[in-house]
Design an enzyme around this catalytic site. Structure first.
Site, PDB file in Angstrom:
ATOM      1  N   GLY A  12      19.815  -6.444  14.256  1.00 44.63           N
ATOM      2  CA  GLY A  12      19.789  -6.652  15.645  1.00 44.63           C
ATOM      3  C   GLY A  12      20.875  -6.519  16.333  1.00 44.63           C
ATOM      4  O   GLY A  12      21.029  -5.982  17.327  1.00 44.63           O
ATOM      5  N   ASP A  13      22.060  -7.359  15.601  1.00 42.57           N
ATOM      6  CA  ASP A  13      23.363  -7.511  16.232  1.00 42.57           C
ATOM      7  C   ASP A  13      23.911  -6.285  16.093  1.00 42.57           C
ATOM      8  O   ASP A  13      24.924  -5.687  17.075  1.00 42.57           O
ATOM      9  CB  ASP A  13      24.091  -8.698  15.642  1.00 42.57           C
ATOM     10  CG  ASP A  13      23.257  -9.869  15.523  1.00 42.57           C
ATOM     11  OD1 ASP A  13      22.497 -10.258  16.401  1.00 42.57           O
ATOM     12  OD2 ASP A  13      23.700 -10.507  14.423  1.00 42.57           O
TER      13      ASP A  13
HETATM   14  N1  ATP Z   1      13.300  -2.197   7.502  1.00 44.10           N
HETATM   15  C1  ATP Z   1      14.192  -1.783   8.278  1.00 44.10           C
HETATM   16  N2  ATP Z   1      14.529  -0.271   7.998  1.00 44.10           N
HETATM   17  C2  ATP Z   1      15.213   0.488   8.898  1.00 44.10           C
HETATM   18  N3  ATP Z   1      15.882  -0.015   9.802  1.00 44.10           N
HETATM   19  C3  ATP Z   1      15.651  -1.513  10.429  1.00 44.10           C
HETATM   20  C4  ATP Z   1      14.892  -2.216   9.264  1.00 44.10           C
HETATM   21  N4  ATP Z   1      14.864  -3.243   9.859  1.00 44.10           N
HETATM   22  C5  ATP Z   1      15.692  -3.300  10.969  1.00 44.10           C
HETATM   23  N5  ATP Z   1      16.084  -1.977  11.165  1.00 44.10           N
HETATM   24  C6  ATP Z   1      16.938  -1.571  12.258  1.00 44.10           C
HETATM   25  O1  ATP Z   1      17.672  -2.546  12.907  1.00 44.10           O
HETATM   26  C7  ATP Z   1      17.167  -2.357  14.153  1.00 44.10           C
HETATM   27  C8  ATP Z   1      16.858  -3.959  14.772  1.00 44.10           C
HETATM   28  O2  ATP Z   1      16.286  -4.838  13.839  1.00 44.10           O
HETATM   29  P1  ATP Z   1      15.123  -6.131  14.187  1.00 44.10           P
HETATM   30  O3  ATP Z   1      14.319  -5.787  15.054  1.00 44.10           O
HETATM   31  O4  ATP Z   1      14.853  -6.729  13.070  1.00 44.10           O
HETATM   32  O5  ATP Z   1      16.256  -7.013  14.832  1.00 44.10           O
HETATM   33  P2  ATP Z   1      16.331  -8.432  15.128  1.00 44.10           P
HETATM   34  O6  ATP Z   1      14.983  -9.227  14.946  1.00 44.10           O
HETATM   35  O7  ATP Z   1      17.092  -8.829  16.292  1.00 44.10           O
HETATM   36  O8  ATP Z   1      17.065  -9.000  13.646  1.00 44.10           O
HETATM   37  P3  ATP Z   1      18.337  -9.980  13.320  1.00 44.10           P
HETATM   38  O9  ATP Z   1      17.816 -11.252  14.176  1.00 44.10           O
HETATM   39  O10 ATP Z   1      18.359 -10.055  11.926  1.00 44.10           O
HETATM   40  O11 ATP Z   1      19.493  -9.431  13.946  1.00 44.10           O
HETATM   41  C9  ATP Z   1      15.766  -2.056  14.439  1.00 44.10           C
HETATM   42  O12 ATP Z   1      15.532  -1.495  15.575  1.00 44.10           O
HETATM   43  C10 ATP Z   1      15.929  -0.828  13.265  1.00 44.10           C
HETATM   44  O13 ATP Z   1      16.764   0.048  13.774  1.00 44.10           O
HETATM   45  O1  F1X Z   2      20.588 -19.320  14.911  1.00 45.12           O
HETATM   46  P1  F1X Z   2      20.810 -18.118  15.848  1.00 45.12           P
HETATM   47  O2  F1X Z   2      22.113 -18.163  16.517  1.00 45.12           O
HETATM   48  O3  F1X Z   2      19.737 -17.606  16.639  1.00 45.12           O
HETATM   49  O4  F1X Z   2      20.942 -16.835  14.723  1.00 45.12           O
HETATM   50  C1  F1X Z   2      22.002 -16.991  13.469  1.00 45.12           C
HETATM   51  C2  F1X Z   2      21.920 -15.688  12.739  1.00 45.12           C
HETATM   52  O5  F1X Z   2      20.634 -16.086  11.934  1.00 45.12           O
HETATM   53  O6  F1X Z   2      22.097 -14.657  13.497  1.00 45.12           O
HETATM   54  C3  F1X Z   2      22.835 -13.721  12.911  1.00 45.12           C
HETATM   55  C4  F1X Z   2      21.860 -12.489  12.631  1.00 45.12           C
HETATM   56  O7  F1X Z   2      21.364 -11.895  13.784  1.00 45.12           O
HETATM   57  C5  F1X Z   2      23.229 -14.137  11.489  1.00 45.12           C
HETATM   58  O8  F1X Z   2      24.579 -13.915  11.213  1.00 45.12           O
HETATM   59  C6  F1X Z   2      23.046 -15.665  11.793  1.00 45.12           C
HETATM   60  O9  F1X Z   2      22.822 -16.684  10.622  1.00 45.12           O
END
Ligand code: ATP
Ligand code: F1X
Length: 300
Positions: free
Chosen positions: A250-251
């Protein structure tokens, strides 16, 4: 300049197991560690996209020293406040078939230390971008994002907020350029189950009524949907490759979106580059690298 703010940085300790059984001693098959926290991850991926950023936030103890030393390079200027006590947290990401995360509290931040951060925020000026991302330690007042944004009120600063629940909702009155909830976070904010694309659009538009300009909803392996500032819906899928580690996807998407918009002022391109960076992180051990981003850009 792009500034990222990570109030609660972390070392992400990824442990891989065949299975996780509660109540016994489990043994890993592999382990890795990365320097993390959402704003820091954004800075790291921006650097891969050749964009310089300054990383603000708080670090503490030996883990904090490692984070600061580990991420500093010629495109990441680290400007953290070193806390008097405690250690920066170690977040545990368990990969045992399913992914289980244990995100820790982090060190206590005093009001005086917070003031020192606000003084740094005062340096942000017209034309800059600020990305505020991640959770706050539970000892910290939950209006802290608002207080940061209050300091830059009236300046022509592009604001990006990647946070959840009240932290995000309270920041909307500062009219952020971009927010990026995932589907679950969107559901939690409205207390409803959100499944269909029309529902996603409907609730994204509610966030726009509250002040957000662009709402990017990430949908994990199902891709992402952007409702842009003109109310137009854009969608992006994902490429098919073996998923290795989605921590920070997501980041990475936020970094790609910011970079894509900065370079072209085009929302479809910003969504494309954001998606490519999110995909690239999912398909690698750590965060998206320049090589992987360029490889996937050619295919997306
Ligand atoms: N299984 C996957 N396969 C391909 N692309 C993925 C996958 N999971 C995530 N992505 C890519 O990353 C983007 C962000 O993922 P996600 O929706 O999981 O964000 P998030 O929940 O904010 O994740 P995090 O908090 O771990 O950073 C998705 O929109 C997609 O483009
Ligand atoms: O506890 P928060 O601040 O919500 O999330 C922290 C965290 O899960 O976010 C990043 C992935 O998005 C990781 O690098 C880190 O461990």
């Amino acid at each position: 300049m792009i500034y990222t703010v990570t109030l609660n940085p972390s070392i992400d300790y990824i442990v891989r197991l065949d299975s996780l059984v509660p109540g016994i001693t489990n043994r890993t098959t592999a382990e890795e560690y990365y320097y993390g926290g959402k704003g820091i991850n954004v800075s790291c991926v921006l650097a891969e996209l050749d964009l310089e950023s300054t990383a603000f936030g708080f670090v503490a103890g030996f883990t904090g020293d490692a984070i600061e030393k580990g991420i500093r390079n010629d495109r990441i200027i680290t400007d953290f406040i070193k806390l008097e006590s405690g250690i920066s947290r170690i977040n545990i990401k368990i990969k045992a078939g399913v992914e289980t995360e244990i995100n820790c509290q982090g060190p206590h931040i005093s009001e005086g230390e917070l003031e020192r951060l606000f003084s740094k925020i005062d340096r942000i000026s017209d034309g800059d971008t600020i990305v505020i991302a991640g959770n706050i330690p539970n000892t910290m007042p939950d209006d802290v994002y608002e207080r940061i944004l209050e300091r830059i009120k009236g300046k022509d600063v592009r604001i990006v907020v990647d946070a959840t629940k009240k932290l995000l909702l309270n920041a909307l009155k500062y009219k952020p350029f971009l927010i990026k909830p995932n589907r679950q976070e969107l559901s939690e904010m409205f207390g409803v189950e959100i499944n269909t694309e029309d529902d996603i659009e409907k609730y994204a538009k509610e966030l726009q009524k509250l002040g957000a300009k662009n709402v990017l909803i990430s949908l994990g392996g199902d891709g992402a949907m952007l409702i842009d500032e003109f109310g137009k819906r854009h969608k992006a899928g994902v490429l098919k490759e073996k998923v290795i580690n989605t921590v920070g996807s997501g980041d990475s998407m936020v970094a790609g979106f910011v970079a894509g918009y900065e370079k072209t002022k085009s929302y479809p391109y910003a969504l494309k580059l954001g998606s490519v960076c999110g995909n690239a992180t999912a398909f690698l051990d750590g965060l998206a690298t320049k090589e992987k981003i360029n490889e996937l850009l050619a295919k997306f």
